[in-house]
Design a protein around this motif. Structure first.
Motif: not given
Length: 433
Positions: A73-92
């Motif tokens: 929920k927090i990251t969705a709000r931050l992304r909607q506000a333009g504060l964060l973006a995707e940075a590729g993929r990390h191994p799992s």
């Protein structure tokens, strides 16, 4: 569509009201909306530390202790506000690779100003703390508060026009300060009520692009003390009594239409060092046109009851010594600067070591970091001289502060940026009411 940053940090409207009502009914005394603001700041700080490589949502949950649902929920709000973006993929460790998230540096900016006795430096930091642009010019505190404040305002406008593009008449593009309530919204409301800044035109009548408007959170100003950080007012700056009581913070806010924070130059430098990862208890000792200290005790900048702590240069170390511009005799600053003026770095280091020893024995700090233009001109000599004088008295570690030549101006900008990441106390310098 413009997304209010306040909505990205905490719940909007009815959700916030419902949270507050539920808290009151529970009798627990906490405020859930404030907790959510805190949690969003935790996430933003992790994103800041992760850098361009980013960090995945499961990693955020592990570091913060938040539930995966809360992180989503927090990251969705931050992304909607333009504060964060995707940075590729990390191994799992199992399953599909995890999507990494990173801070969006261009989402917000802060201006930092170092106002010294003979020069002024203004710079712009993005949300990640990286320097975007810098301007440095000669200045003279003795020219008077109004003249100097006009010069600061002119340099800030020029800086923003140079780096972000200016609005009409050379004004900075419309500042978006409403997103972080503790940094901008209430400050702007107060300053609008007092007529210090123009009301934000929510209808877009100014003709400026809402989508492209630069998000300038505010301006941090660092200058020699003593001063009242909470009131934003210099006091009797040594050698410049005309600054005593001048409402610098509010005067500059009125000229720029942006929130302004004011602090001592040494406190700003100490804050910047702290945010770069230094921990524990330390002092940043600055030797330039004057001498002062910024104190960090147990991981927090210490300003004192009246925000006047750190007047390190005006401890008397020779009772019958030469007169000091502060009105006393035998001050460490007078003796040390006199030694520098005659080219005796060894004597200057010896005198400085007396003050550092007093500081270390009084506060039991871990280390002292030396900085300032005088130290930079003879760094090895000062560090070696202070260490030698201290060796028989204390195990205190002495080291050069290092880092950028613009450490104080960068720290001034962090007066505005740091609260966004929950990395400092409520920004008293912006005076919330």
């Amino acid at each position: 569509m413009r997304v209010q940053w306040a909505n990205a940090i905490g719940p909007p409207g009815e959700e916030a009201a419902a949270s507050a009502t539920a808290d009151q009914g529970s009798g627990q005394g906490g405020n859930l909306s404030l907790l959510r603001n805190h949690n969003a700041s935790l996430v933003l700080d992790l994103l800041r530390k992760a850098g361009e490589d980013g960090i995945s949502r499961p990693e955020i949950a592990d570091y913060t202790g938040l539930t995966p649902q809360a992180v989503s929920k927090i990251t969705a709000r931050l992304r909607q506000a333009g504060l964060l973006a995707e940075a590729g993929r990390h191994p799992s460790t199992g399953g599909k690779p995890r999507t990494a998230l990173r801070l969006e540096p261009s989402a917000a900016y802060a201006v930092g100003v170092q106002l010294d006795r003979d020069e002024m430096t203004a710079l712009l930091l993005d949300l990640s703390g990286s320097r975007v642009a810098t301007r440095a010019v000669s200045a003279d505190l003795g020219a008077g508060p109004d003249v100097v404040t006009d010069q600061v305002a002119d340099q800030v406008r020029a800086l923003l026009a140079q780096s972000l593009g200016g609005g009409p008449g050379g004004r900075p593009a419309r500042a978006r300060v409403a997103g972080f309530p503790d940094v901008g919204e209430r400050t702007r409301a107060r300053q609008e009520r007092e007529g210090l800044v123009d009301p934000v035109d929510e209808g877009g009548e100014s003709g400026e692009s809402d989508e492209g408007a630069a998000r300038v959170l505010g301006v941090g100003v660092a200058m020699p003390g003593p001063l009242d950080h909470r009131a934003g007012v210099p006091l009797r700056v040594t050698g410049y009594p005309e600054w005593d009581g001048y409402r610098l913070r509010d005067e500059l806010a009125g000229r720029l239409g942006l929130p302004v924070a004011l602090d001592k130059d040494t406190n700003a430098a100490a804050l910047g060092i702290l945010l770069q990862g230094e921990s524990g208890s330390f002092a940043y000792v600055h030797l330039g046109t004057g001498i002062g200290a910024g104190l960090v005790l147990e991981g927090a900048v210490y300003r004192g009851v009246r925000t006047g702590a750190g007047e390190f240069g005006h401890q008397v170390v020779q009772l019958d010594g030469p007169s000091c511009a502060c009105g006393k005799r035998g001050c460490l600053e007078a003796l040390c600067l006199a030694a520098i003026a005659r080219g005796d770095v060894a004597e200057a280091a010896r005198v400085l070591a007396v003050g550092v020893t007093n500081l270390a024995e009084l506060l039991d700090i871990d280390q002292v970091l030396l900085g300032g233009r005088a130290v930079a001109a003879a760094e090895a000599e000062f560090v070696r001289g202070v260490r030698a004088a201290l060796r028989s008295r204390t195990r205190l570690m002495v080291a050069p502060a290092g880092g950028s030549a613009y450490r104080i101006a960068e720290g001034a900008a962090q007066l505005v940026l740091a609260p966004v990441f929950g990395r400092t106390e409520a920004p008293a310098g912006l005076r919330m009411h």
